[in-house]
Motif scaffolding. Structure first.
Motif, PDB file in Angstrom:
ATOM      1  N   CYS A   1       0.830  -1.208   0.000  1.00 14.92           N
ATOM      2  CA  CYS A   1       0.000   0.000   0.000  1.00 14.92           C
ATOM      3  C   CYS A   1       0.863   1.256   0.000  1.00 14.92           C
ATOM      4  O   CYS A   1       0.559   2.227  -0.701  1.00 14.92           O
ATOM      5  N   GLN A   2       1.930   1.247   0.764  1.00 14.91           N
ATOM      6  CA  GLN A   2       2.841   2.392   0.798  1.00 14.91           C
ATOM      7  C   GLN A   2       3.472   2.619  -0.565  1.00 14.91           C
ATOM      8  O   GLN A   2       3.574   3.750  -1.030  1.00 14.91           O
ATOM      9  N   ARG A   3       3.878   1.556  -1.231  1.00 18.41           N
ATOM     10  CA  ARG A   3       4.482   1.674  -2.569  1.00 18.41           C
ATOM     11  C   ARG A   3       3.476   2.214  -3.583  1.00 18.41           C
ATOM     12  O   ARG A   3       3.822   3.020  -4.433  1.00 18.41           O
ATOM     13  N   ILE A   4       2.235   1.766  -3.487  1.00 15.30           N
ATOM     14  CA  ILE A   4       1.204   2.264  -4.395  1.00 15.30           C
ATOM     15  C   ILE A   4       0.972   3.747  -4.161  1.00 15.30           C
ATOM     16  O   ILE A   4       0.854   4.530  -5.108  1.00 15.30           O
ATOM     17  N   ARG A   5       0.928   4.156  -2.903  1.00 15.43           N
ATOM     18  CA  ARG A   5       0.753   5.589  -2.602  1.00 15.43           C
ATOM     19  C   ARG A   5       1.937   6.406  -3.121  1.00 15.43           C
ATOM     20  O   ARG A   5       1.755   7.500  -3.670  1.00 15.43           O
ATOM     21  N   GLU A   6       3.151   5.892  -2.970  1.00  2.00           N
ATOM     22  CA  GLU A   6       4.330   6.586  -3.500  1.00  2.00           C
ATOM     23  C   GLU A   6       4.248   6.698  -5.022  1.00  2.00           C
ATOM     24  O   GLU A   6       4.558   7.748  -5.592  1.00  2.00           O
TER      25      GLU A   6
ATOM     26  N   ASP B   1       1.473   6.683  -6.840  1.00  2.00           N
ATOM     27  CA  ASP B   1       0.416   7.661  -7.124  1.00  2.00           C
ATOM     28  C   ASP B   1       0.919   9.093  -6.945  1.00  2.00           C
ATOM     29  O   ASP B   1       0.636   9.965  -7.769  1.00  2.00           O
ATOM     30  N   ASP B   2       1.660   9.338  -5.874  1.00  2.73           N
ATOM     31  CA  ASP B   2       2.202  10.683  -5.635  1.00  2.73           C
ATOM     32  C   ASP B   2       3.165  11.094  -6.750  1.00  2.73           C
ATOM     33  O   ASP B   2       3.125  12.232  -7.229  1.00  2.73           O
TER      34      ASP B   2
ATOM     35  N   SER C   1      -6.143   8.034  -9.694  1.00  3.59           N
ATOM     36  CA  SER C   1      -5.865   6.694  -9.196  1.00  3.59           C
ATOM     37  C   SER C   1      -7.145   6.095  -8.624  1.00  3.59           C
ATOM     38  O   SER C   1      -7.893   6.768  -7.919  1.00  3.59           O
TER      39      SER C   1
ATOM     40  N   PHE D   1      -7.290   3.019  -4.249  1.00  3.43           N
ATOM     41  CA  PHE D   1      -7.844   2.982  -2.898  1.00  3.43           C
ATOM     42  C   PHE D   1      -9.322   3.375  -2.878  1.00  3.43           C
ATOM     43  O   PHE D   1      -9.839   3.831  -1.857  1.00  3.43           O
TER      44      PHE D   1
END
Length: 70
Positions: free
Chosen positions: A9-14, A16-17, A32, A35
Motif C-alpha cells: 500500500c505504501q508503494r502504491i501511494r508513493e 500515485d504521488d 488513481s 484505494f
C-alpha cells in the motif's frame, strides 16, 4: 501478512504521488482508483488483479470520469 500489505500500500501511494507530480508538471490530470472504497473482494482475481467483474467496474469508473465528467 500485514507487513507485506502495508509495504504494498505504501508503494502504491508513493507511485500515485509520483505520477500526480509528473502529470501536474505537464498539465494533465492523474486519477488513481487504487484505494477506491467501492472495490470489494468480489472484484479481484487475486490480491492485486481484477477479475472480469472488477475489470468491467474499473472500465465504468474510467468512462464515467473521462467522458461523463463525474
Amino acid at each position: 501478512s500485514i507487513s507485506i500489505t502495508y509495504v504494498l500500500c505504501q508503494r502504491i501511494r508513493e507511485f500515485d504521488d509520483t505520477m500526480a507530480a509528473i502529470a501536474g508538471r505537464v498539465g494533465v490530470t492523474y486519477k488513481s482508483y487504487a484505494f477506491d472504497d467501492s472495490w470489494t473482494d468480489q472484484d479481484f482475481y487475486d490480491a492485486s488483479h481484477f477479475n472480469h467483474l472488477g475489470a468491467k467496474r474499473f472500465a465504468e469508473h474510467v468512462v464515467r470520469d473521462l467522458f461523463l465528467g463525474k
